[in-house]
Design an enzyme around this catalytic site. Structure first.
Site, PDB file in Angstrom:
ATOM      1  N   LYS A 292       3.699   6.247   4.487  1.00  0.00           N
ATOM      2  CA  LYS A 292       2.890   5.027   4.396  1.00  0.00           C
ATOM      3  C   LYS A 292       2.447   4.548   5.783  1.00  0.00           C
ATOM      4  CE  LYS A 292       5.570   3.583   0.342  1.00  0.00           C
ATOM      5  NZ  LYS A 292       6.572   2.602  -0.136  1.00  0.00           N
TER       6      LYS A 292
ATOM      7  N   PRO B 204       0.840  -1.206   0.000  1.00  0.00           N
ATOM      8  CA  PRO B 204       0.000   0.000   0.000  1.00  0.00           C
ATOM      9  C   PRO B 204       0.877   1.259   0.000  1.00  0.00           C
ATOM     10  CG  PRO B 204      -0.653  -1.533   1.744  1.00  0.00           C
ATOM     11  CD  PRO B 204       0.628  -2.049   1.169  1.00  0.00           C
ATOM     12  N   GLU B 205       0.575   2.179  -0.924  1.00  0.00           N
ATOM     13  CA  GLU B 205       1.327   3.431  -1.012  1.00  0.00           C
ATOM     14  C   GLU B 205       0.436   4.582  -0.541  1.00  0.00           C
ATOM     15  OE1 GLU B 205       3.251   3.780  -4.877  1.00  0.00           O
ATOM     16  OE2 GLU B 205       3.434   1.605  -5.010  1.00  0.00           O
TER      17      GLU B 205
ATOM     18  N   ARG C  67      13.767  -4.724  -8.018  1.00  0.00           N
ATOM     19  CA  ARG C  67      12.366  -4.348  -8.176  1.00  0.00           C
ATOM     20  C   ARG C  67      12.032  -4.223  -9.661  1.00  0.00           C
ATOM     21  NH1 ARG C  67      10.586  -1.153  -3.424  1.00  0.00           N
ATOM     22  NH2 ARG C  67       8.583  -1.705  -4.328  1.00  0.00           N
TER      23      ARG C  67
END
Ligand SMILES: [Zn+2]
Length: 289
Positions: free
Chosen positions: A60, A2-3, A278
């Site tokens: 966050k 979640p950002e 990533r």
């Protein structure tokens, strides 16, 4: 993970549901999740009876301000998300009392549960169990958040301030955008989306951006993040709203997890490459160095 838009969605949902309630009790089957105080019995003793006075976000982090000058900090990390409802424990598994989105598999990895006044429960579902929970006093909280960069959506975070921050940053723009000490709240998904919108190659060196480049990034950031909040975040990953329902940003994605699809702007195929482990998604034609 979640950002900013997902965490903001959670915070707004929580504000509507649990403000002014008291924490009556707490349960966990994964004590390691509670980092402070380290002893779960101590955590439990301290948090019981506290009233939820305010709920806010920094980067966050979800910050739940409690009576007695304490703040419950929850960082959902990779797969954690908070849920509100009513459950009962059945042989180590929490079963929602009502049929609906809380029954979805992704919402059933409950490792932390709070009983609140007014017959409501607050749960943390977390498949990978990386979430972090801390009960802090104001001094500890300040210290905990001290390394975070500015909030990209704050009213007084002007383009001039954005540029100042960028000028001090080193490295590829993709990494710079995701660095929580540079900007708070942006991660893999929204950095990909922002750079596509701004037509900037993710590997471009932050120090080599022209004024026009950085202006486009700033504008894209201030457009995409609020839009994602409005839509309740993305749910292509594990994120769900506190009701267990999905966010609606998924169809708005232009590049994130769209490798092999055509770029909606130029028709070229979206690519995925690796950057320090990533995934980076971008259009090789319209995002230039
Ligand atoms: Zn393109």
């Amino acid at each position: 993970m979640p950002e900013l838009p997902e965490v903001e969605t959670t915070v707004r949902d929580l504000q509507k549901k649990i403000l002014n309630r008291r924490i009556k009790n707490v349960w966990t089957d994964f004590k390691k999740m509670i980092k402070r105080p380290k002893d779960f019995e101590e955590f439990k003793k301290e948090i019981k009876g506290k009233k939820i006075e305010q709920i806010r976000r920094r980067g966050k982090n979800i910050l739940i301000d409690l009576s007695g000058n304490k703040t419950l900090l929850i960082h959902q990390k990779l797969t954690g998300h908070l849920l509100i409802g009513n459950w009962k424990l059945e042989i180590r598994n929490w079963k929602p009392l009502k049929a609906g989105p809380l029954q979805e598999k992704i919402n059933t990895y409950i490792h932390l549960m709070f009983w609140l006044s007014g017959n409501l429960m607050l749960a943390l579902s977390d498949l990978r169990k990386f979430a972090k929970v801390e009960l802090l006093d104001q001094e500890e909280l300040k210290k905990e958040l001290s390394s975070l960069g500015p909030e990209p959506l704050e009213k007084d975070f002007t383009f001039e301030k954005f540029q100042e921050v960028l000028k001090r940053a080193r490295g590829k723009i993709k990494q710079v955008l995701m660095d929580q000490e540079v900007f708070a709240g942006i991660g893999n998904i929204y950095s990909d989306e922002i750079l596509w919108k701004a037509k900037i190659h993710p590997f471009k060196d932050a120090s080599k951006l022209s004024d026009s480049d950085s202006n486009r990034i700033y504008q894209a950031m201030r457009e995409i993040l609020p839009k994602a909040i409005e839509l309740g975040g993305e749910s292509i990953s594990d994120f769900r709203r506190v009701s267990g329902e999905r966010g609606y940003f998924d169809p708005e994605r232009k590049v994130y997890r769209r490798e092999g699809e055509e770029c909606s702007r130029c028709g070229k195929m979206i690519k995925r490459i690796k950057l320090t482990g990533r995934s980076v998604h971008f259009c090789p034609k319209c995002q230039v160095f």
